[in-house]
Motif scaffolding. Structure first.
Motif, PDB file in Angstrom:
ATOM      1  N   SER A 136       0.829  -1.196   0.000  1.00 20.31           N
ATOM      2  CA  SER A 136       0.000   0.000   0.000  1.00 20.31           C
ATOM      3  C   SER A 136       0.868   1.252   0.000  1.00 20.31           C
ATOM      4  CB  SER A 136      -0.919   0.011   1.222  1.00 20.31           C
ATOM      5  OG  SER A 136      -1.787  -1.108   1.204  1.00 20.31           O
ATOM      6  N   ARG A 137       0.379   2.282  -0.691  1.00 20.73           N
ATOM      7  CA  ARG A 137       1.056   3.580  -0.696  1.00 20.73           C
ATOM      8  C   ARG A 137       0.429   4.426   0.409  1.00 20.73           C
ATOM      9  NH1 ARG A 137       3.219   4.534  -6.006  1.00 20.73           N
ATOM     10  NH2 ARG A 137       3.667   6.693  -5.362  1.00 20.73           N
ATOM     11  N   ILE A 138       1.269   4.961   1.290  1.00 16.28           N
ATOM     12  CA  ILE A 138       0.760   5.726   2.431  1.00 16.28           C
ATOM     13  C   ILE A 138       1.568   7.008   2.604  1.00 16.28           C
ATOM     14  CG2 ILE A 138      -0.065   3.668   3.652  1.00 16.28           C
ATOM     15  CD1 ILE A 138       2.452   3.851   5.411  1.00 16.28           C
ATOM     16  N   ILE A 139       0.972   7.904   3.379  1.00 13.90           N
ATOM     17  CA  ILE A 139       1.652   9.126   3.820  1.00 13.90           C
ATOM     18  C   ILE A 139       1.614   9.116   5.345  1.00 13.90           C
ATOM     19  CG2 ILE A 139       1.621  11.648   3.818  1.00 13.90           C
ATOM     20  CD1 ILE A 139       0.251  11.566   1.123  1.00 13.90           C
ATOM     21  N   VAL A 140       2.767   9.305   5.944  1.00 11.94           N
ATOM     22  CA  VAL A 140       2.844   9.294   7.416  1.00 11.94           C
ATOM     23  C   VAL A 140       3.353  10.644   7.911  1.00 11.94           C
ATOM     24  CG1 VAL A 140       3.220   6.812   7.505  1.00 11.94           C
ATOM     25  CG2 VAL A 140       5.187   8.337   7.443  1.00 11.94           C
ATOM     26  N   HIS A 141       2.777  11.075   9.022  1.00  7.23           N
ATOM     27  CA  HIS A 141       3.298  12.252   9.712  1.00  7.23           C
ATOM     28  C   HIS A 141       4.148  11.732  10.858  1.00  7.23           C
ATOM     29  CE1 HIS A 141       2.739  16.069  12.233  1.00  7.23           C
ATOM     30  NE2 HIS A 141       3.490  16.384  11.178  1.00  7.23           N
ATOM     31  N   ALA A 142       5.452  11.943  10.760  1.00  4.58           N
ATOM     32  CA  ALA A 142       6.354  11.277  11.704  1.00  4.58           C
ATOM     33  C   ALA A 142       7.502  12.203  12.084  1.00  4.58           C
ATOM     34  CB  ALA A 142       6.900   9.994  11.069  1.00  4.58           C
ATOM     35  N   LYS A 143       8.138  11.813  13.170  1.00  2.51           N
ATOM     36  CA  LYS A 143       9.322  12.536  13.642  1.00  2.51           C
ATOM     37  C   LYS A 143      10.508  11.579  13.606  1.00  2.51           C
ATOM     38  CE  LYS A 143      11.065  15.300  17.488  1.00  2.51           C
ATOM     39  NZ  LYS A 143      12.417  14.678  17.412  1.00  2.51           N
ATOM     40  N   PRO A 144      11.606  11.960  12.952  1.00  2.00           N
ATOM     41  CA  PRO A 144      12.777  11.095  12.927  1.00  2.00           C
ATOM     42  C   PRO A 144      13.326  10.881  14.339  1.00  2.00           C
ATOM     43  CG  PRO A 144      12.949  12.803  11.257  1.00  2.00           C
ATOM     44  CD  PRO A 144      11.804  13.165  12.147  1.00  2.00           C
ATOM     45  N   GLU A 145      13.684   9.633  14.643  1.00  2.00           N
ATOM     46  CA  GLU A 145      14.251   9.295  15.950  1.00  2.00           C
ATOM     47  C   GLU A 145      15.537   8.523  15.758  1.00  2.00           C
ATOM     48  OE1 GLU A 145      11.371   7.166  18.225  1.00  2.00           O
ATOM     49  OE2 GLU A 145      10.294   8.972  18.871  1.00  2.00           O
ATOM     50  N   TRP A 146      16.473   8.864  16.555  1.00  2.00           N
ATOM     51  CA  TRP A 146      17.769   8.188  16.517  1.00  2.00           C
ATOM     52  C   TRP A 146      17.896   7.357  17.774  1.00  2.00           C
ATOM     53  CZ3 TRP A 146      21.441   7.103  13.140  1.00  2.00           C
ATOM     54  CH2 TRP A 146      22.679   6.674  13.594  1.00  2.00           C
ATOM     55  N   TYR A 147      18.046   6.045  17.614  1.00  2.00           N
ATOM     56  CA  TYR A 147      18.211   5.157  18.760  1.00  2.00           C
ATOM     57  C   TYR A 147      19.691   5.123  19.083  1.00  2.00           C
ATOM     58  CZ  TYR A 147      17.551   1.112  21.797  1.00  2.00           C
ATOM     59  OH  TYR A 147      17.525   0.241  22.871  1.00  2.00           O
ATOM     60  N   THR A 148      20.056   5.852  20.103  1.00  2.00           N
ATOM     61  CA  THR A 148      21.477   6.087  20.405  1.00  2.00           C
ATOM     62  C   THR A 148      22.211   4.798  20.717  1.00  2.00           C
ATOM     63  OG1 THR A 148      20.884   8.268  21.275  1.00  2.00           O
ATOM     64  CG2 THR A 148      23.063   7.408  21.855  1.00  2.00           C
ATOM     65  N   ALA A 149      21.569   3.889  21.435  1.00  2.00           N
ATOM     66  CA  ALA A 149      22.269   2.682  21.871  1.00  2.00           C
ATOM     67  C   ALA A 149      22.683   1.803  20.687  1.00  2.00           C
ATOM     68  CB  ALA A 149      21.390   1.902  22.835  1.00  2.00           C
ATOM     69  N   ARG A 150      21.854   1.750  19.645  1.00  2.00           N
ATOM     70  CA  ARG A 150      22.161   0.884  18.494  1.00  2.00           C
ATOM     71  C   ARG A 150      22.606   1.661  17.250  1.00  2.00           C
ATOM     72  NH1 ARG A 150      17.332  -3.646  18.524  1.00  2.00           N
ATOM     73  NH2 ARG A 150      17.746  -4.501  20.617  1.00  2.00           N
ATOM     74  N   GLY A 151      22.482   2.974  17.314  1.00  2.00           N
ATOM     75  CA  GLY A 151      22.881   3.774  16.166  1.00  2.00           C
ATOM     76  C   GLY A 151      21.982   3.538  14.969  1.00  2.00           C
TER      77      GLY A 151
END
Length: 405
Positions: A81-96
C-alpha cells in the motif's frame, strides 16, 4: 566535532551517536510518502513496525507507531500500500539506528494514485516514449523467448503451455520475479535488462494475471518504463486482462490483452503454418501446371502453322515461283535478243547500203594520190601524175593525161 577530535583525543562512540541524535532531533516532524514493503504487527504488542520504501528508489526507512495510530487504517493498509505518514525522525542512540515515529497514517486514495499515473503518463508521452515509430516488429519465429513473470503463477503457466501447444519446439528463458509489492518494479526491470542482454533471446514477454489498480502499480513504475524503452529486444506487455492498462502497455512494442494472447502473438501455430505451407504448395503446383499448359498450347499453335507443319511445302511453293520467274526471265531475255538482232540486221543493211564498197560495186572508182589523198577535183591533178584507182575488185595505177587528150 572535527575541531575537538584528533587521533590523540578521539570522540567516544556514545558521544558521536548522541551528537547524531541531536542533529536529527532538529529536523522536526515531516510528512513522508512511501510504499509499505514490510508490515509487522505482533499480537498483544503495543507498537507496530513498518518498512517504508521509496517506490522510485532503492531506499527504505523503518517506521514505528503505536497500535492506536495504526488501527485507524488497519483495515485498508497492507504490504504494497502507498501511504503518507506524519512522523518525527528518531535516533536510537544505543544501536545507532534511525527510524520514524509516526503519529498519523493516511492511505493514498485511488483517485490520487490515478492522477499521479496520468501525470507520469503525460510526461512520458511528451518525451516520445510512446511513439508508434519506436515500436519494433516481433520476429516471426524467435529462437528463444524471455519470460518475466511470477514464480508458479497462472500467467507463467498460460504463456508456457499455450506457446508450446502452438509450437512444441519453442524455447524459453524464464525469470521469476515479484509481480506485486514495493520490490516488484525493481525486480521486473532488472530481469528485462538481463534478458535484453541475452544473445539468444529474440523477444521478451512480461506477464502477470489480473489484479486491482494497486496490484498493477509496479508495471507503471517510471524506472521499469524507461528500462523497456531503452531495450533493444522487442518487449510484449501481457499484464492483467483486457480492461487493465498499466503504463507498460504504452511503451511495450506489443500489448497483449492476456498472457494467453501473448503466447498466441509471439509464436505461430505449427498447424496453421503447415496448412499454409500446403496451401501455398498447392497454389504453386496449380500455377506451374497452368503455365505449362499455356506454354504447351502456345507451342502447339506454333507447330500448327504451315511454316512448321509442312516446311517443304513452303520450299516447293518458292521453287515453283522461282521456276516461273526463271521462265519469264528467259522469255523476256529471248524477246529482247530477238528484237536486238532485228535492229542489228536493219542497222547492218543501212551500213551496207551506205558503204563506199557498195558504190564501187556499181562501177564507180576512187582515185587516190600517192599520199592517199582522194581526188575530188581534177584541178588538183597534174598532167602525167600517177594515181591509184580503187575499184570493187581491187586497184590499179593510172596516169593523168594532159588536158585535151
Amino acid at each position: 566535532m572535527a575541531n575537538t577530535s584528533s587521533p590523540e583525543a578521539p570522540v567516544p562512540v556514545g558521544k558521536v551517536s548522541a551528537l547524531i541524535g541531536g542533529w536529527i532531533d532538529r529536523l522536526g516532524e515531516v510528512w513522508v510518502e512511501g510504499q509499505i514493503a514490510q508490515l509487522n504487527r505482533r499480537p498483544g504488542a503495543g507498537m507496530v513496525f513498518l518498512t517504508l520504501r521509496d517506490p522510485e528508489r532503492d531506499v527504505s526507512l523503518t517506521v514505528t507507531c503505536f497500535r492506536s495510530v495504526f488501527d485507524q487504517v488497519a483495515e485498508a493498509v497492507q504490504e504494497g500500500s502507498r501511504i503518507i505518514v506524519h512522523a518525527k525522525p528518531e535516533w536510537y542512540t544505543a544501536r545507532g539506528t534511525l527510524s520514524l515515529r509516526a503519529t498519523e497514517i493516511r492511505l493514498i486514495g485511488l483517485g490520487e494514485l490515478l492522477a499521479r499515473l496520468e501525470q507520469l503518463k503525460r510526461r512520458l508521452f511528451e518525451e516520445g516514449l510512446f511513439e508508434p515509430a519506436r515500436k519494433r516488429p516481433l520476429p516471426f519465429l524467435p529462437h528463444r523467448i524471455g519470460l518475466v513473470t511470477g514464480r508458479g503463477s497462472a500467467a507463467e503457466r498460460d504463456v508456457l503451455e499455450n506457446a508450446r501447444r502452438r509450437w512444441p519446439a519453442v524455447r524459453f528463458e524464464v525469470r521469476n520475479v515479484l509481480v506485486q509489492g514495493p520490490q516488484a518494479a525493481g525486480q521486473v526491470a532488472a530481469a528485462v535488462r538481463e534478458l535484453d542482454g541475452h544473445p539468444e533471446v529474440d523477444v521478451i514477454v512480461v506477464a502477470r494475471g489480473g489484479g486491482s489498480v494497486e496490484d498493477l502499480l509496479p508495471f507503471s513504475d517510471e524506472e521499469l518504463i524507461r528500462t523497456v524503452a531503452a531495450a533493444t529486444t522487442p518487449v510484449v506487455s501481457a499484464i492483467g486482462h483486457e480492461p487493465d492498462q498499466p503504463l507498460l502497455d504504452f511503451v511495450a512494442d506489443l500489448r497483449a490483452s492476456t498472457p494467453t494472447d501473448a503466447a498466441k502473438r509471439v509464436v505461430p501455430d505449427v498447424g496453421e503454418e503447415l496448412a499454409r505451407v500446403h496451401q501455398l504448395r498447392d497454389r504453386a503446383r496449380r500455377a506451374v501446371g497452368h503455365r505449362v499448359e499455356r506454354e504447351l498450347a502456345g507451342l502447339a499453335a506454333l507447330r500448327s502453322r504451315p511454316a512448321l507443319a509442312a516446311p517443304q511445302q513452303a520450299l516447293a511453293t518458292r521453287g515453283e515461283e522461282l521456276e516461273a520467274l526463271l521462265g519469264r526471265a528467259r522469255r523476256v531475255l529471248g524477246h529482247r535478243l530477238d528484237h536486238a538482232q532485228t535492229d542489228l540486221g536493219h542497222a547492218l543493211a543501212r551500213v551496207v547500203a551506205l558503204s563506199p564498197l557498195a558504190t564501187l560495186e556499181r562501177g564507180y572508182a576512187v582515185l587516190q594520190k600517192a599520199d592517199g589523198e582522194v581526188v575530188t577535183d581534177p584541178a588538183r591533178v597534174a598532167a602525167g601524175e600517177t594515181l591509184r584507182a580503187r575499184v570493187a575488185g581491187g586497184g590499179f595505177d593510172v596516169t593523168a593525161a594532159p588536158d585535151g587528150d
